[in-house]
Design a protein around this motif. Structure first.
Motif, PDB file in Angstrom:
ATOM      1  N   VAL A 162     -20.317  29.504 -45.606  1.00 30.06           N
ATOM      2  CA  VAL A 162     -22.110  29.276 -45.459  1.00 30.06           C
ATOM      3  C   VAL A 162     -22.216  27.565 -45.548  1.00 30.06           C
ATOM      4  O   VAL A 162     -21.231  26.460 -46.059  1.00 30.06           O
ATOM      5  CB  VAL A 162     -22.705  29.530 -47.042  1.00 30.06           C
ATOM      6  CG1 VAL A 162     -21.939  28.486 -48.157  1.00 30.06           C
ATOM      7  CG2 VAL A 162     -23.899  29.603 -46.585  1.00 30.06           C
ATOM      8  N   ILE A 163     -22.249  27.232 -44.204  1.00 36.43           N
ATOM      9  CA  ILE A 163     -23.231  26.119 -43.851  1.00 36.43           C
ATOM     10  C   ILE A 163     -24.746  25.289 -43.902  1.00 36.43           C
ATOM     11  O   ILE A 163     -25.589  25.727 -43.469  1.00 36.43           O
ATOM     12  CB  ILE A 163     -22.692  25.944 -42.365  1.00 36.43           C
ATOM     13  CG1 ILE A 163     -20.973  25.962 -42.145  1.00 36.43           C
ATOM     14  CG2 ILE A 163     -22.903  23.832 -42.795  1.00 36.43           C
ATOM     15  CD1 ILE A 163     -20.859  25.895 -41.087  1.00 36.43           C
ATOM     16  N   PRO A 164     -24.441  24.979 -45.254  1.00 38.43           N
ATOM     17  CA  PRO A 164     -26.280  24.762 -45.272  1.00 38.43           C
ATOM     18  C   PRO A 164     -26.481  23.553 -44.898  1.00 38.43           C
ATOM     19  O   PRO A 164     -25.821  22.593 -44.832  1.00 38.43           O
ATOM     20  CB  PRO A 164     -26.763  24.493 -46.547  1.00 38.43           C
ATOM     21  CG  PRO A 164     -25.453  25.415 -47.882  1.00 38.43           C
ATOM     22  CD  PRO A 164     -24.202  25.060 -46.923  1.00 38.43           C
ATOM     23  N   ILE A 165     -27.645  23.272 -44.004  1.00 40.72           N
ATOM     24  CA  ILE A 165     -27.743  21.981 -43.924  1.00 40.72           C
ATOM     25  C   ILE A 165     -29.818  21.342 -44.472  1.00 40.72           C
ATOM     26  O   ILE A 165     -30.629  22.534 -43.921  1.00 40.72           O
ATOM     27  CB  ILE A 165     -28.283  22.085 -42.012  1.00 40.72           C
ATOM     28  CG1 ILE A 165     -27.441  23.047 -41.217  1.00 40.72           C
ATOM     29  CG2 ILE A 165     -28.863  21.222 -41.428  1.00 40.72           C
ATOM     30  CD1 ILE A 165     -26.199  22.214 -41.515  1.00 40.72           C
ATOM     31  N   VAL A 168     -36.634  13.377 -41.688  1.00 39.72           N
ATOM     32  CA  VAL A 168     -36.056  14.405 -40.646  1.00 39.72           C
ATOM     33  C   VAL A 168     -37.007  15.604 -41.966  1.00 39.72           C
ATOM     34  O   VAL A 168     -36.918  16.629 -42.351  1.00 39.72           O
ATOM     35  CB  VAL A 168     -34.804  15.112 -40.843  1.00 39.72           C
ATOM     36  CG1 VAL A 168     -34.164  16.014 -39.765  1.00 39.72           C
ATOM     37  CG2 VAL A 168     -33.400  14.117 -40.844  1.00 39.72           C
ATOM     38  N   THR A 169     -37.692  16.422 -40.327  1.00 38.93           N
ATOM     39  CA  THR A 169     -38.102  17.790 -40.587  1.00 38.93           C
ATOM     40  C   THR A 169     -37.630  18.914 -41.410  1.00 38.93           C
ATOM     41  O   THR A 169     -36.225  19.172 -40.377  1.00 38.93           O
ATOM     42  CB  THR A 169     -39.394  17.891 -39.270  1.00 38.93           C
ATOM     43  OG1 THR A 169     -38.380  18.560 -38.730  1.00 38.93           O
ATOM     44  CG2 THR A 169     -40.194  16.403 -39.968  1.00 38.93           C
ATOM     45  N   MET A 170     -38.048  20.128 -41.694  1.00 41.26           N
ATOM     46  CA  MET A 170     -37.292  21.451 -41.694  1.00 41.26           C
ATOM     47  C   MET A 170     -36.903  22.123 -40.189  1.00 41.26           C
ATOM     48  O   MET A 170     -36.267  22.773 -40.213  1.00 41.26           O
ATOM     49  CB  MET A 170     -38.055  22.329 -42.609  1.00 41.26           C
ATOM     50  CG  MET A 170     -37.857  23.826 -42.891  1.00 41.26           C
ATOM     51  SD  MET A 170     -35.972  23.663 -43.459  1.00 41.26           S
ATOM     52  CE  MET A 170     -35.123  23.108 -45.723  1.00 41.26           C
ATOM     53  N   MET A 211     -34.443  23.681 -48.460  1.00 37.30           N
ATOM     54  CA  MET A 211     -34.364  21.924 -48.794  1.00 37.30           C
ATOM     55  C   MET A 211     -33.362  22.063 -50.077  1.00 37.30           C
ATOM     56  O   MET A 211     -32.976  22.959 -50.245  1.00 37.30           O
ATOM     57  CB  MET A 211     -35.522  22.892 -49.303  1.00 37.30           C
ATOM     58  CG  MET A 211     -36.974  22.151 -48.323  1.00 37.30           C
ATOM     59  SD  MET A 211     -37.541  20.919 -47.529  1.00 37.30           S
ATOM     60  CE  MET A 211     -37.636  19.817 -49.236  1.00 37.30           C
ATOM     61  N   PRO A 212     -33.480  21.079 -49.958  1.00 42.21           N
ATOM     62  CA  PRO A 212     -32.410  20.001 -51.231  1.00 42.21           C
ATOM     63  C   PRO A 212     -32.661  20.793 -52.496  1.00 42.21           C
ATOM     64  O   PRO A 212     -34.187  21.450 -53.062  1.00 42.21           O
ATOM     65  CB  PRO A 212     -32.858  18.429 -51.315  1.00 42.21           C
ATOM     66  CG  PRO A 212     -33.806  18.527 -50.716  1.00 42.21           C
ATOM     67  CD  PRO A 212     -34.579  19.917 -49.582  1.00 42.21           C
ATOM     68  N   LEU A 213     -31.856  21.299 -53.327  1.00 38.84           N
ATOM     69  CA  LEU A 213     -32.510  21.480 -55.309  1.00 38.84           C
ATOM     70  C   LEU A 213     -32.531  20.358 -55.508  1.00 38.84           C
ATOM     71  O   LEU A 213     -31.879  19.693 -55.888  1.00 38.84           O
ATOM     72  CB  LEU A 213     -31.422  21.860 -55.889  1.00 38.84           C
ATOM     73  CG  LEU A 213     -31.321  23.721 -54.675  1.00 38.84           C
ATOM     74  CD1 LEU A 213     -30.228  24.716 -55.914  1.00 38.84           C
ATOM     75  CD2 LEU A 213     -32.394  24.533 -54.130  1.00 38.84           C
ATOM     76  N   VAL A 214     -33.347  20.540 -56.450  1.00 38.37           N
ATOM     77  CA  VAL A 214     -33.795  18.758 -57.516  1.00 38.37           C
ATOM     78  C   VAL A 214     -33.638  19.990 -58.960  1.00 38.37           C
ATOM     79  O   VAL A 214     -34.479  20.402 -59.134  1.00 38.37           O
ATOM     80  CB  VAL A 214     -34.832  18.663 -57.345  1.00 38.37           C
ATOM     81  CG1 VAL A 214     -35.195  17.402 -58.858  1.00 38.37           C
ATOM     82  CG2 VAL A 214     -34.958  17.500 -56.428  1.00 38.37           C
TER      83      VAL A 214
END
Lengths: 298, 298
Positions: free
Chosen positions: A90-93, A99-101, A180-183
């Motif tokens: 899997v390749i998450p971007i 930069v927008t979604m 989205m990035p996880l925080v």
């Protein structure tokens, strides 16, 4: 700040260091890309590689790494505890800065198309890049794993988004998608009563009626004799840290309990914290371009 | 984030665009340096140039610009409303990201020494770089201005830190020194009573017993029918924005007045706002290196 995306590909090799080094080298040598971390897991027989950088260069590094993986990893021989379906599983971007979604979705499609065409690997677009709600959840896409993929691909509903209609027996199938990035954000409570943390977690998490982009659990921190609301903030732009923090603080008061502190585990985008400052200072029309460091790399 | 300093030299030319362009060009062409702004003031006959970047390169650009100014500006013919003593009047060196004040002091000394030796200009070290408390305040250093410098330099107390003992008649005298970045931070109050803003300003500013690194005035914002505590935060690391904000909010309540908002005017270092988020979220052991963007340019 420069335009930055993050990429966190998962490769189905966690034991042979030589292979992993060759894959990671494709990231290391790419200009305007920074390798942040890679960790091999022997039991899972899987390696997660984390890197950030200029969007086009990140995508190129991801493609090159995926190409090397398709040459060096043979899924026919793969065993490991973690569910998987491809050499590059899997390749998450992930959008980080300026930069927008939507742009990340577009980049994921370009990457997926190239992997399909040039490496002859079936590619599923997942999460924000999914073309059907059926493919949003990675677990659904991966269900059946490598061993079941030849059969799964025959189903019209699981026709790949890019690449050949049939399984690549050596490289398997790859999922590519923007998210989205996880925080990882935890709030510590001044009590040893686990029920307080559990009740508050229930209140703030999406699954039981709380904030849509918050996952939460109540856990004990035994060495400190306190409890914690342990969270994954899965879209800090829509469910901001300060809003969840304030609600937890107010709910804790209902039990006569104080918030003793919080913590961010691992990395997070600058904007997630600037938004917090903006909120508490009640800033009027603050623009992130007022941050000196953003000017340096624009 | 990369190591970043800011430099804001003031040149004694604000009318001849050709000369200013030649001076600014030395900044523009320097790699790893970003020109942020330059503004010519005709009445002051003075131009302030703002740039940031990699410390050694910023210092080199400052030296080159100072060299061009010494060639193109003749102080013997200079008139203007702003106090001044040299073609390059003053060069502030400012830590922004991952650079200490001590390092900036060291850089200012290297720059001052080079200007003294190679350009034959007397140099005073001022502010944090001052070798004596007499030279900390730029106004004291500049007192007498260009016209009085030949005489002033004869005074043993005003022997320059670097360069010739006598005035450079063409280029005058230059002050070089490290200082903290200024953050222009205003807090708006929900009343039209200017006395509330004035009393609170008195409470928070150093000059009347408030926070050491805060300058404050109470002013009216007529178009909004409110008043404002208008501040210059001269060391956000020692007098943080959140502490002053909280005190203003509490003092306002004493008059039954609410804080309606705040504003940052112009640029500020990222850390000034990250510190605010850290405070309000009560973060435990947060490290700025957890910010993804800082990893990109390290």
């Amino acid at each position: 700040m420069a335009r930055i995306i993050q990429c966190v590909p998962n490769f189905s090799e966690g034991r042979n260091k030589e292979i992993i080094e060759k894959i990671v080298e494709e990231v290391r040598i790419m200009e305007e890309v920074k390798l942040l971390d890679y960790s091999m897991d022997k039991d899972h027989n899987r390696t997660v590689v984390t890197f950030i950088g200029e969007p086009e260069k990140v995508i190129l590094a991801a493609f090159n790494a995926c190409k090397v993986a398709s040459e060096l990893i043979d899924m026919k021989n793969h065993t490991g505890e973690h569910p998987r379906m491809g050499a590059t599983d899997v390749i998450p971007i992930i959008p980080i800065s300026d930069v927008t979604m939507d742009e990340c979705v577009q980049l994921s499609k370009e990457l997926g198309e190239r992997i399909g065409k040039e490496l002859n690997i079936p590619v599923f677009l997942y999460e924000k890049s999914a073309q059907t709600s059926l493919r949003e959840n990675l677990a659904d896409v991966r269900r059946g794993q490598y061993e079941g993929m030849a059969e799964k691909l025959k189903d019209e509903m699981w026709k790949p988004d890019f690449g050949p209609a049939n399984l690549n027996e050596r490289a398997g199938v790859t999922a590519v998608g923007a998210r989205m990035p996880l925080v990882a954000f935890n709030v510590n409570l001044g009590t040893d009563d686990i029920n307080v943390a559990k009740n508050i977690a229930k209140g703030v998490r999406a699954s039981s009626g709380g904030f849509k982009y918050c996952k939460a659990l109540g856990i004990e921190i035994k060495e400190r004799n306190i409890v914690q609301v342990s969270m994954n903030m899965v879209d800090y732009t829509k469910t901001p840290l300060y809003r969840v923090f304030d609600v937890i603080e107010r709910e804790a008061k209902r039990y006569g309990v104080n918030v003793v502190g919080s913590e961010v585990v691992g990395l997070l985008p600058m904007a997630a914290l600037i938004d917090v400052a903006d909120y508490y200072l009640r800033l009027e029309s603050f623009d992130h371009s007022q941050i000196l460091e953003k000017r340096m790399f624009e």
